[in-house]
Design a protein around this motif. Sequence first.
Motif, PDB file in Angstrom:
ATOM      1  N   PHE A  72      54.123-157.137 -23.281  1.00  0.00           N
ATOM      2  CA  PHE A  72      52.429-157.333 -23.308  1.00  0.00           C
ATOM      3  C   PHE A  72      51.768-157.940 -22.240  1.00  0.00           C
ATOM      4  N   ILE A  73      52.319-159.037 -21.894  1.00  0.00           N
ATOM      5  CA  ILE A  73      51.660-159.825 -20.673  1.00  0.00           C
ATOM      6  C   ILE A  73      51.366-158.821 -19.536  1.00  0.00           C
ATOM      7  N   VAL A  74      52.616-158.254 -19.091  1.00  0.00           N
ATOM      8  CA  VAL A  74      52.509-157.192 -17.842  1.00  0.00           C
ATOM      9  C   VAL A  74      51.814-156.104 -18.112  1.00  0.00           C
ATOM     10  N   TYR A  75      51.872-155.486 -19.099  1.00  0.00           N
ATOM     11  CA  TYR A  75      51.114-154.138 -19.018  1.00  0.00           C
ATOM     12  C   TYR A  75      49.684-154.431 -19.823  1.00  0.00           C
ATOM     13  N   GLY A  76      49.501-155.112 -20.777  1.00  0.00           N
ATOM     14  CA  GLY A  76      48.377-155.434 -21.700  1.00  0.00           C
ATOM     15  C   GLY A  76      47.340-156.211 -21.036  1.00  0.00           C
ATOM     16  N   ILE A  77      47.739-157.249 -20.220  1.00  0.00           N
ATOM     17  CA  ILE A  77      46.505-158.154 -19.745  1.00  0.00           C
ATOM     18  C   ILE A  77      46.046-157.187 -18.698  1.00  0.00           C
ATOM     19  N   PRO A  78      46.801-156.750 -17.740  1.00  0.00           N
ATOM     20  CA  PRO A  78      45.640-155.912 -16.858  1.00  0.00           C
ATOM     21  C   PRO A  78      44.921-154.854 -17.502  1.00  0.00           C
ATOM     22  N   LEU A  79      45.472-154.095 -18.538  1.00  0.00           N
ATOM     23  CA  LEU A  79      44.698-152.848 -19.125  1.00  0.00           C
ATOM     24  C   LEU A  79      43.419-153.427 -19.982  1.00  0.00           C
ATOM     25  N   ILE A  80      43.819-154.541 -20.761  1.00  0.00           N
ATOM     26  CA  ILE A  80      42.297-154.966 -21.540  1.00  0.00           C
ATOM     27  C   ILE A  80      41.489-155.577 -20.394  1.00  0.00           C
ATOM     28  N   LEU A  81      41.822-156.302 -19.571  1.00  0.00           N
ATOM     29  CA  LEU A  81      40.836-156.968 -18.621  1.00  0.00           C
ATOM     30  C   LEU A  81      40.250-156.011 -17.742  1.00  0.00           C
ATOM     31  N   SER A 105      31.216-150.191 -10.901  1.00  0.00           N
ATOM     32  CA  SER A 105      31.858-150.791 -12.072  1.00  0.00           C
ATOM     33  C   SER A 105      33.365-150.336 -11.723  1.00  0.00           C
ATOM     34  N   LEU A 106      33.592-149.543 -11.133  1.00  0.00           N
ATOM     35  CA  LEU A 106      35.130-149.272 -10.748  1.00  0.00           C
ATOM     36  C   LEU A 106      35.407-150.049  -9.857  1.00  0.00           C
ATOM     37  N   ILE A 107      34.620-150.655  -8.749  1.00  0.00           N
ATOM     38  CA  ILE A 107      35.236-151.810  -7.863  1.00  0.00           C
ATOM     39  C   ILE A 107      35.488-152.899  -8.688  1.00  0.00           C
ATOM     40  N   MET A 108      34.554-153.238  -9.691  1.00  0.00           N
ATOM     41  CA  MET A 108      34.871-154.484 -10.416  1.00  0.00           C
ATOM     42  C   MET A 108      36.051-154.382 -11.249  1.00  0.00           C
ATOM     43  N   GLY A 109      36.410-153.225 -11.836  1.00  0.00           N
ATOM     44  CA  GLY A 109      37.663-153.026 -12.429  1.00  0.00           C
ATOM     45  C   GLY A 109      38.815-153.484 -11.633  1.00  0.00           C
ATOM     46  N   ILE A 110      38.885-152.867 -10.425  1.00  0.00           N
ATOM     47  CA  ILE A 110      39.764-153.134  -9.250  1.00  0.00           C
ATOM     48  C   ILE A 110      40.063-154.613  -9.045  1.00  0.00           C
ATOM     49  N   ILE A 111      38.734-155.315  -9.239  1.00  0.00           N
ATOM     50  CA  ILE A 111      38.955-156.742  -8.569  1.00  0.00           C
ATOM     51  C   ILE A 111      39.549-157.315  -9.810  1.00  0.00           C
ATOM     52  N   SER A 116      43.990-160.252 -12.799  1.00  0.00           N
ATOM     53  CA  SER A 116      45.029-160.167 -13.792  1.00  0.00           C
ATOM     54  C   SER A 116      46.365-160.506 -13.237  1.00  0.00           C
ATOM     55  N   TYR A 117      46.617-160.175 -11.967  1.00  0.00           N
ATOM     56  CA  TYR A 117      47.925-160.417 -11.210  1.00  0.00           C
ATOM     57  C   TYR A 117      47.799-161.825 -10.936  1.00  0.00           C
ATOM     58  N   LEU A 118      46.791-162.435 -10.474  1.00  0.00           N
ATOM     59  CA  LEU A 118      46.960-163.976 -10.561  1.00  0.00           C
ATOM     60  C   LEU A 118      47.129-164.707 -11.669  1.00  0.00           C
ATOM     61  N   ILE A 119      46.633-164.116 -12.873  1.00  0.00           N
ATOM     62  CA  ILE A 119      46.735-164.786 -14.336  1.00  0.00           C
ATOM     63  C   ILE A 119      48.418-164.547 -14.661  1.00  0.00           C
ATOM     64  N   ILE A 120      49.041-163.430 -14.389  1.00  0.00           N
ATOM     65  CA  ILE A 120      50.257-162.988 -14.611  1.00  0.00           C
ATOM     66  C   ILE A 120      51.073-164.004 -13.852  1.00  0.00           C
ATOM     67  N   LYS A 121      50.911-164.164 -12.616  1.00  0.00           N
ATOM     68  CA  LYS A 121      51.649-164.935 -11.767  1.00  0.00           C
ATOM     69  C   LYS A 121      51.684-166.415 -12.397  1.00  0.00           C
ATOM     70  N   GLY A 122      50.577-167.031 -12.706  1.00  0.00           N
ATOM     71  CA  GLY A 122      50.635-168.202 -13.376  1.00  0.00           C
ATOM     72  C   GLY A 122      51.440-168.252 -14.702  1.00  0.00           C
ATOM     73  N   ILE A 123      51.243-167.256 -15.520  1.00  0.00           N
ATOM     74  CA  ILE A 123      51.935-167.307 -16.833  1.00  0.00           C
ATOM     75  C   ILE A 123      53.582-167.235 -16.375  1.00  0.00           C
ATOM     76  N   ASP A 124      53.689-166.439 -15.388  1.00  0.00           N
ATOM     77  CA  ASP A 124      55.268-166.208 -14.922  1.00  0.00           C
ATOM     78  C   ASP A 124      55.844-167.703 -14.659  1.00  0.00           C
ATOM     79  N   HIS A 125      55.166-168.346 -13.733  1.00  0.00           N
ATOM     80  CA  HIS A 125      55.603-169.586 -13.446  1.00  0.00           C
ATOM     81  C   HIS A 125      55.612-170.531 -14.419  1.00  0.00           C
ATOM     82  N   LYS A 126      54.780-170.663 -15.434  1.00  0.00           N
ATOM     83  CA  LYS A 126      54.745-171.371 -16.537  1.00  0.00           C
ATOM     84  C   LYS A 126      56.123-171.040 -17.337  1.00  0.00           C
ATOM     85  N   PHE A 127      56.399-169.734 -17.687  1.00  0.00           N
ATOM     86  CA  PHE A 127      57.538-169.292 -18.367  1.00  0.00           C
ATOM     87  C   PHE A 127      58.885-169.741 -17.643  1.00  0.00           C
TER      88      PHE A 127
END
Length: 140
Positions: A72-81, A105-111, A116-127
């Motif tokens: 969910f973290i790897v696939y869900g967070i980027p999709l939802i964001l 809007s597409l450019i904002m979505g890509i950003i 979300s990559y940075l968020i997942i990286k932080g969560i992974d470091h915490k895990f």
Amino acid sequence: MESFGIVKAKKNNKIFVEFTRESACGESCESCSAKCAESEKELFEFPNTLSADVGDVVKIKTRDRSILSYKFIVYGIPLILFMFTITLSYYLMSKMFMKNIELMSLIMGIISLFISYLIIKGIDHKFQKTNKGDIFLEKM
């Protein structure tokens, strides 16, 4: 979930275990062009808490709940964001009567995917620091 692997190397109180990745469908289908049934070998590093030597067979066990939460973290967070950012930016830009709303809007979505990559990286470091009990190794 459990899998068996062979210790291929040992270095500085760490072992390198080779696992054969199973196919996604679990079946061998000659007519399939996706070639998902091809098994690949992957090498993982673990602390040598088992006093394992090169050539030993080890079993790795993981909790199913942990696997689902990681997925969910790897696939869900980027999709939802991504979806939220595109929708919100489209709505806000249409209220401001801007041009090229779809492209912006597409450019904002890509950003948002980068964020979300940075968020997942932080969560992974915490895990890595807190969830040492989610992966179990047993010597066979």
